[in-house]
Design a protein around this motif. Sequence first.
Motif, PDB file in Angstrom:
ATOM      1  N   ALA A 177      -5.604  -0.553  -6.486  1.00  0.00           N
ATOM      2  CA  ALA A 177      -4.773   0.910  -6.368  1.00  0.00           C
ATOM      3  C   ALA A 177      -4.443   1.299  -7.900  1.00  0.00           C
ATOM      4  O   ALA A 177      -4.577   2.372  -8.248  1.00  0.00           O
ATOM      5  N   VAL A 178      -3.900   0.363  -8.572  1.00  0.00           N
ATOM      6  CA  VAL A 178      -3.794   0.473 -10.105  1.00  0.00           C
ATOM      7  C   VAL A 178      -5.225   1.010 -10.765  1.00  0.00           C
ATOM      8  O   VAL A 178      -5.146   1.965 -11.386  1.00  0.00           O
ATOM      9  N   ALA A 179      -6.083   0.292 -10.484  1.00  0.00           N
ATOM     10  CA  ALA A 179      -7.459   0.599 -11.305  1.00  0.00           C
ATOM     11  C   ALA A 179      -8.060   1.986 -10.723  1.00  0.00           C
ATOM     12  O   ALA A 179      -8.522   2.518 -11.559  1.00  0.00           O
ATOM     13  N   SER A 180      -7.675   2.111  -9.427  1.00  0.00           N
ATOM     14  CA  SER A 180      -8.481   3.691  -8.893  1.00  0.00           C
ATOM     15  C   SER A 180      -7.347   4.601  -9.464  1.00  0.00           C
ATOM     16  O   SER A 180      -8.025   5.699  -9.848  1.00  0.00           O
ATOM     17  N   SER A 228      -5.112  -5.488 -14.933  1.00  0.00           N
ATOM     18  CA  SER A 228      -4.629  -5.344 -13.609  1.00  0.00           C
ATOM     19  C   SER A 228      -4.940  -6.425 -12.795  1.00  0.00           C
ATOM     20  O   SER A 228      -4.069  -6.926 -11.964  1.00  0.00           O
ATOM     21  N   LEU A 229      -6.139  -7.167 -12.997  1.00  0.00           N
ATOM     22  CA  LEU A 229      -6.141  -8.345 -12.197  1.00  0.00           C
ATOM     23  C   LEU A 229      -5.218  -9.663 -12.472  1.00  0.00           C
ATOM     24  O   LEU A 229      -4.619 -10.262 -11.598  1.00  0.00           O
ATOM     25  N   PHE A 272       0.655  -1.204  -0.154  1.00  0.00           N
ATOM     26  CA  PHE A 272      -0.048   0.121   0.111  1.00  0.00           C
ATOM     27  C   PHE A 272       0.935   1.299   0.049  1.00  0.00           C
ATOM     28  O   PHE A 272       0.382   2.313  -0.601  1.00  0.00           O
ATOM     29  N   ILE A 273       2.108   1.221   0.613  1.00  0.00           N
ATOM     30  CA  ILE A 273       3.090   2.455   0.670  1.00  0.00           C
ATOM     31  C   ILE A 273       3.356   2.763  -0.820  1.00  0.00           C
ATOM     32  O   ILE A 273       3.263   3.613  -1.473  1.00  0.00           O
ATOM     33  N   ILE A 274       3.649   1.648  -1.471  1.00  0.00           N
ATOM     34  CA  ILE A 274       4.304   1.750  -2.877  1.00  0.00           C
ATOM     35  C   ILE A 274       3.124   2.227  -3.712  1.00  0.00           C
ATOM     36  O   ILE A 274       3.489   3.118  -4.620  1.00  0.00           O
ATOM     37  N   GLY A 275       1.968   1.706  -3.533  1.00  0.00           N
ATOM     38  CA  GLY A 275       0.743   2.250  -4.150  1.00  0.00           C
ATOM     39  C   GLY A 275       0.470   3.701  -4.187  1.00  0.00           C
ATOM     40  O   GLY A 275       0.232   4.593  -5.023  1.00  0.00           O
TER      41      GLY A 275
END
Length: 183
Positions: free
Chosen positions: A109-112, A140-141, A60-63
């Motif tokens: 996160a990628v999708a958002s 993404s999935l 989550f930090i990287i995202g």
Amino acid sequence: MLFVLLLLLVVMILFATEWLSPDIIVLLAICLLVFSGSITSNEAFQGFGNDFIIMLVAIFIIGGVLKHNGIIEYMLQKFEKLPNINLTWLIVITMVISAFLSAFMNNTAVASVFLAPLIGLSKKFNVSPSKLLMPMAFASLMGGTCTLIGTSTNVAGSSFLSQNGIEPLGMFELLPVALPIII
């Protein structure tokens, strides 16, 4: 026991209404469980030392870093400046980028991050947003299945294996199976 069930109900309502941020809700719930004597303080914080939790926090930090520094939006803005790009090529390029990024950060996160720029591109190309968003979501999935940290499911599975005395998954151990599926 009734207290724990009522607390669970309150937590679910707070998650659904988003009145507080999820991290605050969880910490408040843990504190209430400790203060009520339902769990000990050692039990409350035992999970935070788990490799699975630490790896998820890192994901989550990287995202968050990629989302907040604007790298992805910058790349997508470059597509808007291309005058003669074909819609098919745009879809392919978007899928490749989202699959690659999802291998190293949380696919949600990628999708958002891709949502707003792709909706803008769909207006530019005068097509339904779903023509760009659905391929990106699938890529993404699938990209998340390439590496250990691509999805929380992979991390949880590896953690389960190591807790049961089995060799955990390596970072790219899933790649030989996932890459042909993506292609």
